[in-house]
Design an enzyme around this catalytic site. Structure first.
Site, PDB file in Angstrom:
ATOM      1  N   HIS A  17       0.850  -1.201   0.000  1.00  0.00           N
ATOM      2  CA  HIS A  17       0.000   0.000   0.000  1.00  0.00           C
ATOM      3  C   HIS A  17       0.886   1.252   0.000  1.00  0.00           C
ATOM      4  O   HIS A  17       0.644   2.195  -0.744  1.00  0.00           O
ATOM      5  CB  HIS A  17      -0.864   0.080   1.276  1.00  0.00           C
ATOM      6  CG  HIS A  17      -1.960  -0.938   1.372  1.00  0.00           C
ATOM      7  ND1 HIS A  17      -2.177  -1.673   2.509  1.00  0.00           N
ATOM      8  CD2 HIS A  17      -2.914  -1.317   0.488  1.00  0.00           C
ATOM      9  CE1 HIS A  17      -3.235  -2.461   2.322  1.00  0.00           C
ATOM     10  NE2 HIS A  17      -3.692  -2.269   1.112  1.00  0.00           N
ATOM     11  N   LYS A  41     -16.311  -5.976   6.146  1.00  0.00           N
ATOM     12  CA  LYS A  41     -15.225  -6.746   5.556  1.00  0.00           C
ATOM     13  C   LYS A  41     -14.673  -7.840   6.455  1.00  0.00           C
ATOM     14  O   LYS A  41     -14.228  -7.581   7.563  1.00  0.00           O
ATOM     15  CB  LYS A  41     -14.087  -5.809   5.158  1.00  0.00           C
ATOM     16  CG  LYS A  41     -13.589  -6.167   3.781  1.00  0.00           C
ATOM     17  CD  LYS A  41     -12.366  -5.458   3.394  1.00  0.00           C
ATOM     18  CE  LYS A  41     -11.655  -6.312   2.344  1.00  0.00           C
ATOM     19  NZ  LYS A  41     -10.384  -5.738   1.974  1.00  0.00           N
ATOM     20  N   ARG A  92      -2.452  -5.746  -8.335  1.00  0.00           N
ATOM     21  CA  ARG A  92      -1.433  -6.799  -8.141  1.00  0.00           C
ATOM     22  C   ARG A  92      -1.578  -7.817  -9.264  1.00  0.00           C
ATOM     23  O   ARG A  92      -1.335  -7.513 -10.402  1.00  0.00           O
ATOM     24  CB  ARG A  92      -1.585  -7.429  -6.754  1.00  0.00           C
ATOM     25  CG  ARG A  92      -1.273  -6.472  -5.619  1.00  0.00           C
ATOM     26  CD  ARG A  92      -1.732  -6.987  -4.282  1.00  0.00           C
ATOM     27  NE  ARG A  92      -3.179  -7.162  -4.298  1.00  0.00           N
ATOM     28  CZ  ARG A  92      -3.923  -7.527  -3.268  1.00  0.00           C
ATOM     29  NH1 ARG A  92      -3.345  -7.791  -2.124  1.00  0.00           N
ATOM     30  NH2 ARG A  92      -5.223  -7.642  -3.368  1.00  0.00           N
ATOM     31  N   SER A 130      -3.280  -7.345   3.146  1.00  0.00           N
ATOM     32  CA  SER A 130      -3.469  -7.173   4.593  1.00  0.00           C
ATOM     33  C   SER A 130      -3.911  -8.493   5.222  1.00  0.00           C
ATOM     34  O   SER A 130      -3.480  -8.831   6.331  1.00  0.00           O
ATOM     35  CB  SER A 130      -4.531  -6.109   4.872  1.00  0.00           C
ATOM     36  OG  SER A 130      -4.130  -4.879   4.355  1.00  0.00           O
TER      37      SER A 130
HETATM   38  O1  PNS Z   1      -8.722  -2.231   0.576  1.00  0.00           O
HETATM   39  P1  PNS Z   1     -10.047  -2.640   0.003  1.00  0.00           P
HETATM   40  O2  PNS Z   1     -10.901  -3.267   1.068  1.00  0.00           O
HETATM   41  O3  PNS Z   1      -9.908  -3.515  -1.209  1.00  0.00           O
HETATM   42  O4  PNS Z   1     -10.774  -1.286  -0.474  1.00  0.00           O
HETATM   43  C1  PNS Z   1     -12.076  -1.352  -0.980  1.00  0.00           C
HETATM   44  C2  PNS Z   1     -12.682   0.048  -1.072  1.00  0.00           C
HETATM   45  C3  PNS Z   1     -12.695   0.706   0.285  1.00  0.00           C
HETATM   46  C4  PNS Z   1     -11.865   0.873  -2.042  1.00  0.00           C
HETATM   47  C5  PNS Z   1     -14.136  -0.137  -1.610  1.00  0.00           C
HETATM   48  O5  PNS Z   1     -14.815  -1.037  -0.785  1.00  0.00           O
HETATM   49  C6  PNS Z   1     -14.903   1.177  -1.689  1.00  0.00           C
HETATM   50  O6  PNS Z   1     -14.692   1.945  -2.597  1.00  0.00           O
HETATM   51  N1  PNS Z   1     -15.796   1.407  -0.697  1.00  0.00           N
HETATM   52  C7  PNS Z   1     -16.615   2.589  -0.644  1.00  0.00           C
HETATM   53  C8  PNS Z   1     -18.067   2.290  -1.020  1.00  0.00           C
HETATM   54  C9  PNS Z   1     -18.301   2.497  -2.502  1.00  0.00           C
HETATM   55  O7  PNS Z   1     -18.039   3.542  -3.059  1.00  0.00           O
HETATM   56  N2  PNS Z   1     -18.822   1.458  -3.174  1.00  0.00           N
HETATM   57  C10 PNS Z   1     -19.203   1.546  -4.570  1.00  0.00           C
HETATM   58  C11 PNS Z   1     -18.055   1.246  -5.489  1.00  0.00           C
HETATM   59  S1  PNS Z   1     -18.104  -0.448  -5.926  1.00  0.00           S
END
Ligand code: PNS
Length: 163
Positions: A17, A41, A92, A130
């Site tokens: 990250h 999550k 990735r 993570s």
């Molecule tokens: O590190 P992660 O868990 O892969 O990140 C995921 C994240 C936080 C980027 C994603 O879950 C997100 O954008 N959440 C906010 C809610 C949202 O906007 N959802 C609609 C887009 S699919």
């Protein structure tokens, strides 16, 4: 002024990250790291939102143009509020692609003024996540180098407290 947002759950922030954030901060004038609450999550994050924000803040303190914000909204709303026109994601292996492609398409549907840009992970961190870090730490393996030193210490403290 070009501002980008690097979103994630960061439970916890890994060296992968951090590499993406540093590379994005070299491309953009300003980077806002969005730390998602992500309560759903994997049975709930190990670190609280405040702890995750602090760990990201401490890890990025050397970058002069990076700020950190918690969020519990749509990502496009965070980008709009922060005045960012680009969402920057790390990519990735191909396994990331399907999910990222879906999120990029949905985010574009929600706000087509906001672009999604991908930065390829360096080979060293291609395998890093993570969840893998937490699994290694839970089983007593060493996570040195996979996360910043202070994150490794926080992880050790957190897991010891839960035992
Ligand atoms: O590190 P992660 O868990 O892969 O990140 C995921 C994240 C936080 C980027 C994603 O879950 C997100 O954008 N959440 C906010 C809610 C949202 O906007 N959802 C609609 C887009 S699919």
């Amino acid at each position: 002024m070009k501002r980008g947002v690097v979103p994630g759950t960061f439970d916890p922030l890994t060296s992968g990250h951090l590499d993406i954030i540093e590379r994005a901060s070299a491309i953009f004038d300003e980077i806002v790291v969005g730390v998602a609450l992500s309560p759903e999550k994997g049975g709930g994050p190990l670190f609280s939102i405040g702890e995750r924000v602090s760990l990201v803040e401490r890890s990025t303190a050397h970058c002069g143009n990076v700020s950190v914000r918690p969020f519990d909204t749509l990502l496009v709303n965070l980008a709009e509020d922060a005045g960012a026109s680009v969402i920057v994601k790390g990519l990735r292996a191909v396994t990331d692609f399907e999910r990222e492609f879906q999120m990029a398409a949905l985010n574009w549907r929600l706000d087509s003024d906001i672009e999604t840009m991908f930065i390829m992970a360096v080979p060293e961190y291609m395998y890093l996540s993570s969840s893998a870090v937490k699994e290694i730490a839970r089983h007593g393996g060493s996570v040195r180098g996979l996360v910043p030193e202070h994150v490794a210490e926080a992880l050790e403290r957190k897991l010891n407290a839960a035992r």
